[in-house]
Design an enzyme around this catalytic site. Structure first.
Site, PDB file in Angstrom:
ATOM      1  N   GLU A 268       0.884  -1.166   0.000  1.00 39.86           N
ATOM      2  CA  GLU A 268       0.000   0.000   0.000  1.00 39.86           C
ATOM      3  C   GLU A 268       0.921   1.214   0.000  1.00 39.86           C
ATOM      4  OE1 GLU A 268      -1.775   3.097   1.185  1.00 39.86           O
ATOM      5  OE2 GLU A 268      -2.141   2.079   3.088  1.00 39.86           O
ATOM      6  N   CYS A 302      -1.946   8.979   2.752  1.00 39.91           N
ATOM      7  CA  CYS A 302      -1.713   8.471   1.393  1.00 39.91           C
ATOM      8  C   CYS A 302      -2.914   8.778   0.523  1.00 39.91           C
ATOM      9  CB  CYS A 302      -1.373   6.991   1.407  1.00 39.91           C
ATOM     10  SG  CYS A 302      -2.610   6.008   2.199  1.00 39.91           S
TER      11      CYS A 302
HETATM   12  C1  UN1 Z   1      -2.998   6.045   4.870  1.00 41.48           C
HETATM   13  O1  UN1 Z   1      -2.860   7.261   4.723  1.00 41.48           O
HETATM   14  O2  UN1 Z   1      -2.006   5.260   4.770  1.00 41.48           O
HETATM   15  O3  UN1 Z   1      -8.844   6.648   3.863  1.00 41.48           O
HETATM   16  C2  UN1 Z   1      -4.269   5.402   5.223  1.00 41.48           C
HETATM   17  C3  UN1 Z   1      -8.173   7.239   4.719  1.00 41.48           C
HETATM   18  C4  UN1 Z   1      -7.840   6.509   6.002  1.00 41.48           C
HETATM   19  C5  UN1 Z   1      -6.649   5.652   5.819  1.00 41.48           C
HETATM   20  C6  UN1 Z   1      -5.456   6.317   5.231  1.00 41.48           C
HETATM   21  N1  UN1 Z   1      -8.973   5.715   6.395  1.00 41.48           N
HETATM   22  O4  UN1 Z   1      -7.811   8.400   4.579  1.00 41.48           O
END
Ligand code: UN1
Length: 512
Positions: A268, A302
């Protein structure tokens, strides 16, 4: 003299079993680690919160052996019994929600509401995983041979490795750990060295739950650098799956090493998430969504919105409203409920943001708002709006900071093409009230991302869906839907309950 804040910080750490000097390795017990010290720094003040003696190669061996042994026991527990242990982990997380949320905020700087939200995401994951523990279904098939039965079953996979990033220092562990636990796996967690205290706190909580159930030590921890810990974990053939969250360059290295040994990886990696706003969109809604997606977590998700595509008819108005809104973003101590944006995680993150903005300007961009670094202590920056013009390679890169690149477009085909022209493919959104535009965005020729939303921003996904993305994002899927399959091995079973031995495909092979 100890100030009120200092004493409340030390009370918080103590309540989560964190000392001033801590071990960096856990496998049912804390090891006496002697590796080089890692300091956990509060990004709001620049102060050291506590130290961790990192794990060495020897500690790695001890933890890997214990994790393998734990797997051999844990896999014999019926899945619903494993689910019961995970359910109790949920009870413990509920009890500690406030303290854990504060720790997340203290250690990595997201505002408290988001820190608490992250712990809620763990609790939601627990609830989902407990249900999953009774639903690890395989299919049954009709055999082509008489008096034969065929079905598939899912077995525990093995010890797994979980590598997490600083920005979701507890939730991403929970995406993996809760599901892996009900699937019958044991695990080693390598948290980010930028948020190690979260790893300690969670391990202490998990330890109590496992002990109360006489369960083997399946939730293990290693804090250390790439050489002492990371590289052994990734290369170890005992570790059947490596689930890694972080940068694309990290993922490429990890993916390569795991592929060499034909292990499984679940990656990821970076996102470069776009939001398209069409002329017919509800602009109030779009504005709120963009603000949370681009400025929330100081742009360090992310899933953060990094590129905004505005159709020409509404572009000027949206830009003006965005600038107004950005001016009113409160920046400061993330514990303060009046604050919307805390600090970046460290000085390196500030430097990366400054460098990206310099490059953007060299490539012809104009800063519409922000761009500044605020006086210390702490790693504070201004949320920044950048008008992108023409070819700008920097907009194909993920900078983990609150920079939003603004583009204008005439027609939706063009916007979707530009949207898809970056290497990453995590999350995406369209704001429109036109059914045809929404469906075009969701069609096979539409967004090429793992997550595609309509009238919702790019960040803040619910755990019920499978989370992850395509292209450089790495292709992995975590959390809900059928993501559990990554943590199990499939076995296809054919049973002959007759007295003949017919071969498939009509093959004859008779002796004499
Ligand atoms: C991340 O930034 O690695 O959808 C995960 C989202 C959160 C998870 C982010 N539930 O922004």
């Amino acid at each position: 003299m100890t100030t009120a804040t200092e004493s409340s910080v030390s009370e918080l750490l103590t309540s989560l079993g964190i000392e001033q000097d801590n071990s960096g390795a856990f496998c049912g017990r804390w090891l006496d680690t002697q590796g080089s010290p890692i300091e956990s720094v509060n990004p709001t003040t620049g102060e050291v919160l506590a130290t961790i003696r990192s794990a060495t190669t020897d500690d790695y061996e001890t933890v890997a052996a214990a994790t393998t042994e734990a797997f051999h026991q844990w896999r014999t527990w019926p899945a619903p019994m494993r689910g019961e242990v995970v359910r109790q982990l949920g009870d413990a997380l509920r009890q500690k929600k406030e303290a854990l949320g504060r720790l997340v905020t203290l250690e990595m700087g997201k505002i408290l509401s988001e820190g608490l939200g992250e712990v809620q995401e763990m609790i939601d994951m627990v609830d989902l995983a407990v249900g999953m523990s009774r639903q690890l279904y395989g299919l049954s098939m009709h055999s082509e041979r008489p008096e034969h039965r065929m079905y598939e079953q899912w077995h525990p996979l093995g010890p797994i490795g979980i590598i997490t990033a600083f920005n979701f220092p507890v939730a991403v562990w929970a995406w993996n750990a809760t599901v892996a636990a009900v699937c019958g796996d044991s695990m080693i967690w390598k948290p980010s060295s930028k948020a190690p205290l979260c790893g300690l706190a969670i391990s202490n909580i998990a330890k109590e739950v496992l002990e109360a159930n006489d369960a083997p030590p399946i939730f293990n921890l290693l804090i250390g650098d790439r050489k002492q810990v990371g590289q052994h974990l990734v290369a170890d053939p005992r570790i059947t799956l490596i689930s890694a969250t972080g940068s694309v360059s990290m993922g490429r290295k990890v993916g390569n090493v795991v592929a060499q040994r034909l292990g499984r990886s679940l990656l990821e990696l970076g996102g470069n998430n776009g939001i398209i706003v069409t002329d017919d969109a509800d602009l109030d809604m779009a504005l709120r969504a963009v603000l949370f997606a681009a400025v929330g977590t100081a742009g360090q998700r992310c899933t953060s919105n990094r590129r905004l595509f505005l159709q020409k008819g509404i572009a000027a108005e949206m830009k003006q409203r965005l600038v107004q809104a950005y001016k009113s973003i409160t920046i400061g101590d993330p514990m303060d409920p009046a604050i919307l944006m805390g600090p970046l995680v460290d000085q390196q993150a500030v430097d990366d943001m400054v460098a990206a903005l310099e490059t953007a300007q060299q490539q012809g961009a104009k800063i519409l708002y922000g761009g500044g670094v605020l006086e210390g202590p702490g790693f504070f920056v201004e949320p920044t709006l950048v008008e992108a013009t023409g070819e700008m390679p920097i907009t194909c890169e993920e900078t983990f900071a609150p920079i939003l690149y603004l583009f204008e477009f005439d027609d939706l085909d063009e916007a979707i093409a530009t949207h898809n022209s970056v290497p990453q493919g995590l999350s995406s959104s369209i704001f429109t009230t036109n059914l045809l535009s929404a469906e075009q965005f969701l069609s096979p020729g539409g967004s090429d991302c793992g997550i595609a939303n309509v009238n919702i921003g790019t960040s803040g996904a619910e755990i019920g869906g499978a989370f992850g993305g395509e292209k450089d994002t790495g292709g992995g899927r975590e959390a809900g839907s059928d993501s559990w399959k990554a943590y199990m091995r499939r076995q296809t079973c054919t049973i002959n309950y007759g007295r003949e031995l017919p071969l498939a495909q009509g093959v004859e092979f008779d002796v004499g």
